[in-house]
Scaffold this motif. Structure first.
Motif, PDB file in Angstrom:
ATOM      1  N   MET A   1     -18.026  -3.617   6.535  1.00 26.10           N
ATOM      2  CA  MET A   1     -18.030  -2.941   5.268  1.00 26.10           C
ATOM      3  C   MET A   1     -17.477  -1.524   5.452  1.00 26.10           C
ATOM      4  SD  MET A   1     -21.208  -2.353   2.703  1.00 26.10           S
ATOM      5  CE  MET A   1     -20.871  -3.541   1.456  1.00 26.10           C
ATOM      6  N   MET A   2     -16.661  -1.114   4.514  1.00 26.46           N
ATOM      7  CA  MET A   2     -16.030   0.203   4.600  1.00 26.46           C
ATOM      8  C   MET A   2     -16.949   1.273   4.012  1.00 26.46           C
ATOM      9  SD  MET A   2     -12.154  -0.756   3.476  1.00 26.46           S
ATOM     10  CE  MET A   2     -11.496   0.864   3.812  1.00 26.46           C
ATOM     11  N   THR A   3     -16.898   2.443   4.636  1.00 25.56           N
ATOM     12  CA  THR A   3     -17.646   3.568   4.086  1.00 25.56           C
ATOM     13  C   THR A   3     -16.852   4.181   2.937  1.00 25.56           C
ATOM     14  OG1 THR A   3     -16.621   5.213   5.507  1.00 25.56           O
ATOM     15  CG2 THR A   3     -18.579   4.076   6.382  1.00 25.56           C
ATOM     16  N   LEU A   4     -17.497   4.998   2.168  1.00 24.76           N
ATOM     17  CA  LEU A   4     -16.834   5.654   1.049  1.00 24.76           C
ATOM     18  C   LEU A   4     -15.654   6.494   1.530  1.00 24.76           C
ATOM     19  CD1 LEU A   4     -16.751   6.190  -1.953  1.00 24.76           C
ATOM     20  CD2 LEU A   4     -18.415   8.010  -1.633  1.00 24.76           C
ATOM     21  N   GLU A   5     -15.799   7.175   2.638  1.00 25.99           N
ATOM     22  CA  GLU A   5     -14.713   7.998   3.170  1.00 25.99           C
ATOM     23  C   GLU A   5     -13.532   7.132   3.620  1.00 25.99           C
ATOM     24  OE1 GLU A   5     -12.448  11.144   3.830  1.00 25.99           O
ATOM     25  OE2 GLU A   5     -14.409  11.184   2.846  1.00 25.99           O
ATOM     26  N   GLN A   6     -13.792   5.986   4.210  1.00 22.20           N
ATOM     27  CA  GLN A   6     -12.722   5.071   4.610  1.00 22.20           C
ATOM     28  C   GLN A   6     -11.969   4.544   3.393  1.00 22.20           C
ATOM     29  OE1 GLN A   6     -15.225   2.393   6.830  1.00 22.20           O
ATOM     30  NE2 GLN A   6     -14.363   3.077   8.786  1.00 22.20           N
ATOM     31  N   ILE A   7     -12.690   4.241   2.335  1.00 20.89           N
ATOM     32  CA  ILE A   7     -12.063   3.775   1.096  1.00 20.89           C
ATOM     33  C   ILE A   7     -11.182   4.869   0.512  1.00 20.89           C
ATOM     34  CG2 ILE A   7     -12.502   3.071  -1.296  1.00 20.89           C
ATOM     35  CD1 ILE A   7     -15.064   1.681  -0.207  1.00 20.89           C
ATOM     36  N   ARG A   8     -11.659   6.097   0.532  1.00 22.36           N
ATOM     37  CA  ARG A   8     -10.863   7.228   0.023  1.00 22.36           C
ATOM     38  C   ARG A   8      -9.583   7.402   0.827  1.00 22.36           C
ATOM     39  NH1 ARG A   8     -16.003  11.062  -0.659  1.00 22.36           N
ATOM     40  NH2 ARG A   8     -16.520  10.532  -2.813  1.00 22.36           N
ATOM     41  N   GLN A   9      -9.689   7.319   2.138  1.00 22.64           N
ATOM     42  CA  GLN A   9      -8.518   7.484   2.999  1.00 22.64           C
ATOM     43  C   GLN A   9      -7.510   6.354   2.764  1.00 22.64           C
ATOM     44  OE1 GLN A   9     -10.066   7.814   6.969  1.00 22.64           O
ATOM     45  NE2 GLN A   9     -10.755   9.925   6.670  1.00 22.64           N
ATOM     46  N   ARG A  10      -8.007   5.114   2.644  1.00 23.29           N
ATOM     47  CA  ARG A  10      -7.117   3.981   2.387  1.00 23.29           C
ATOM     48  C   ARG A  10      -6.405   4.154   1.048  1.00 23.29           C
ATOM     49  NH1 ARG A  10     -10.005  -1.166   0.807  1.00 23.29           N
ATOM     50  NH2 ARG A  10      -9.933   0.000  -1.121  1.00 23.29           N
ATOM     51  N   ASN A  11      -7.149   4.546   0.015  1.00 22.02           N
ATOM     52  CA  ASN A  11      -6.551   4.745  -1.310  1.00 22.02           C
ATOM     53  C   ASN A  11      -5.531   5.876  -1.311  1.00 22.02           C
ATOM     54  OD1 ASN A  11      -8.054   2.658  -2.298  1.00 22.02           O
ATOM     55  ND2 ASN A  11      -9.565   3.941  -3.318  1.00 22.02           N
ATOM     56  N   LYS A  12      -5.820   6.942  -0.577  1.00 25.55           N
ATOM     57  CA  LYS A  12      -4.875   8.062  -0.480  1.00 25.55           C
ATOM     58  C   LYS A  12      -3.584   7.611   0.198  1.00 25.55           C
ATOM     59  CE  LYS A  12      -4.553  12.822   1.098  1.00 25.55           C
ATOM     60  NZ  LYS A  12      -5.240  13.945   1.748  1.00 25.55           N
ATOM     61  N   ALA A  13      -3.705   6.812   1.261  1.00 23.57           N
ATOM     62  CA  ALA A  13      -2.525   6.301   1.974  1.00 23.57           C
ATOM     63  C   ALA A  13      -1.743   5.330   1.094  1.00 23.57           C
ATOM     64  CB  ALA A  13      -2.952   5.631   3.274  1.00 23.57           C
ATOM     65  N   GLU A  14      -2.436   4.486   0.334  1.00 25.51           N
ATOM     66  CA  GLU A  14      -1.773   3.547  -0.574  1.00 25.51           C
ATOM     67  C   GLU A  14      -1.006   4.300  -1.664  1.00 25.51           C
ATOM     68  OE1 GLU A  14      -1.908  -0.323  -1.099  1.00 25.51           O
ATOM     69  OE2 GLU A  14      -1.594   0.422   0.920  1.00 25.51           O
ATOM     70  N   ASN A  15      -1.624   5.313  -2.236  1.00 24.94           N
ATOM     71  CA  ASN A  15      -0.964   6.098  -3.280  1.00 24.94           C
ATOM     72  C   ASN A  15       0.252   6.836  -2.745  1.00 24.94           C
ATOM     73  OD1 ASN A  15      -2.786   5.262  -5.241  1.00 24.94           O
ATOM     74  ND2 ASN A  15      -4.112   7.050  -4.997  1.00 24.94           N
ATOM     75  N   ALA A  16       0.150   7.382  -1.540  1.00 23.68           N
ATOM     76  CA  ALA A  16       1.286   8.085  -0.931  1.00 23.68           C
ATOM     77  C   ALA A  16       2.437   7.114  -0.678  1.00 23.68           C
ATOM     78  CB  ALA A  16       0.845   8.758   0.369  1.00 23.68           C
ATOM     79  N   ALA A  17       2.127   5.915  -0.195  1.00 28.01           N
ATOM     80  CA  ALA A  17       3.165   4.917   0.052  1.00 28.01           C
ATOM     81  C   ALA A  17       3.825   4.498  -1.256  1.00 28.01           C
ATOM     82  CB  ALA A  17       2.568   3.704   0.760  1.00 28.01           C
ATOM     83  N   ALA A  18       3.029   4.323  -2.305  1.00 28.59           N
ATOM     84  CA  ALA A  18       3.579   3.945  -3.615  1.00 28.59           C
ATOM     85  C   ALA A  18       4.502   5.038  -4.148  1.00 28.59           C
ATOM     86  CB  ALA A  18       2.445   3.673  -4.602  1.00 28.59           C
TER      87      ALA A  18
END
Length: 70
Positions: A1-18
């Motif tokens: 299970m991902m922590t809240l901080e891991q989810i934030r980092q993943r979402n930030k990386a996804e948005n930057a790639a988009a």
């Protein structure tokens, strides 16, 4: 299970790639619920008789940016 901080980092990386994909001229068509893939399109000669559309499917926008932008 991902922590809240891991989810934030993943979402930030996804948005930057988009954003990188959009800046390079790709259109983000969204997510295909049947396959779980993100769809990016490259359109050349838009609104002409020579219009060509190429669609690409990737599991994440990060994968798409790595493959399409190098």
């Amino acid at each position: 299970m991902m922590t809240l901080e891991q989810i934030r980092q993943r979402n930030k990386a996804e948005n930057a790639a988009a954003q990188r994909l959009q800046a390079a001229g790709y259109r983000l068509e969204g997510w295909d619920p049947r396959t779980g893939q993100r769809i990016a399109a490259q359109i050349t000669g838009e609104n002409t008789n020579d219009e060509r559309r190429t669609f690409y499917a990737f599991p994440t926008w990060q994968d798409a940016a790595a493959a399409l932008l190098g």
